[in-house]
Design an enzyme around this catalytic site. Sequence first.
Site, PDB file in Angstrom:
ATOM      1  N   GLU A 151       1.820 -11.107   7.071  1.00 11.47           N
ATOM      2  CA  GLU A 151       0.834 -10.256   7.731  1.00 11.47           C
ATOM      3  C   GLU A 151       1.178 -10.237   9.220  1.00 11.47           C
ATOM      4  O   GLU A 151       1.014 -11.227   9.917  1.00 11.47           O
ATOM      5  CB  GLU A 151      -0.577 -10.819   7.532  1.00 11.47           C
ATOM      6  CG  GLU A 151      -0.989 -11.018   6.075  1.00 11.47           C
ATOM      7  CD  GLU A 151      -1.684  -9.800   5.494  1.00 11.47           C
ATOM      8  OE1 GLU A 151      -1.712  -8.744   6.173  1.00 11.47           O
ATOM      9  OE2 GLU A 151      -2.197  -9.904   4.368  1.00 11.47           O
ATOM     10  N   GLU A 158      -2.336   0.935   7.660  1.00  5.15           N
ATOM     11  CA  GLU A 158      -1.483  -0.219   7.352  1.00  5.15           C
ATOM     12  C   GLU A 158      -0.220   0.195   6.612  1.00  5.15           C
ATOM     13  O   GLU A 158       0.873  -0.324   6.883  1.00  5.15           O
ATOM     14  CB  GLU A 158      -2.257  -1.230   6.500  1.00  5.15           C
ATOM     15  CG  GLU A 158      -1.401  -2.411   6.054  1.00  5.15           C
ATOM     16  CD  GLU A 158      -2.089  -3.335   5.074  1.00  5.15           C
ATOM     17  OE1 GLU A 158      -1.402  -4.269   4.599  1.00  5.15           O
ATOM     18  OE2 GLU A 158      -3.269  -3.144   4.780  1.00  5.15           O
ATOM     19  N   HIS A 173       0.832  -1.209   0.000  1.00  8.32           N
ATOM     20  CA  HIS A 173       0.000   0.000   0.000  1.00  8.32           C
ATOM     21  C   HIS A 173       0.870   1.265   0.000  1.00  8.32           C
ATOM     22  O   HIS A 173       2.042   1.207  -0.328  1.00  8.32           O
ATOM     23  CB  HIS A 173      -0.977  -0.031   1.162  1.00  8.32           C
ATOM     24  CG  HIS A 173      -1.783  -1.300   1.184  1.00  8.32           C
ATOM     25  ND1 HIS A 173      -2.848  -1.535   0.349  1.00  8.32           N
ATOM     26  CD2 HIS A 173      -1.640  -2.432   1.933  1.00  8.32           C
ATOM     27  CE1 HIS A 173      -3.338  -2.737   0.579  1.00  8.32           C
ATOM     28  NE2 HIS A 173      -2.623  -3.313   1.533  1.00  8.32           N
TER      29      HIS A 173
END
Length: 231
Positions: free
Chosen positions: A144, A24, A10
Amino acid sequence: MAKVFLGVGHGGSDPGAQGGGLDEADINLGIAVACQAELVRHGVQVRMSRTKDEDDPLTEEIRECNAYDPDLAVDIHTNAGGGVGFEAYHTLGGGTGKILAQNIEAEVKAIGQTSRGCKTRANSSGTDYYGFIRQTKCPAVICECAFIDTAADRAKVDTTAKQAAFGRAYAHGILKTLGIAVQPEQVIDPEVQAAIKTIQTKAGLEEQTIRYLLNYQYGETLVTKLAKVME
């Protein structure tokens, strides 16, 4: 010399998942910066898909990764959906990618994070679902770190220091996969630290270049002298 590519998920107009006032994209970058520094400290060449908050589409990450031709690649993300714990995805074929995921998982568990496991995911065609795993030419995993929308999990990555702990854990898992032993942290004299800051500010040298200078026989003396010339 070993080469590693770090995808930083991102960024820019895409903040990624959000929770508790955090984006995030920022967490991913904090982890990646620390991971890069630890890998560089061990003589590994590293390229990050981004080093600041900017647009970083997946297609560009994959293109950059393949152009760099690294030994390993890790795409850094933060989860969402109300769960708890770390998880990693690797290719359906297993191999080095699976080993990399398991090595990173072990290091993350060692710093106190729980794990949801090392996983695979297939698409409707029976191939790897995630483009970063399917389209990269080298062994690649997606990590993650925690769930940003679960308060207790978010608290494990809500500061730069906590993100750095994950970054070092990722790096140690990568180093194990590369067969490189983790070395103790060097204690750098405050005068040398000040000299490093001066050189980076005046000459714009990257962390990797500074590490190379320090690794010479009289590296600390050289760095100190260079800084005095630049003042």
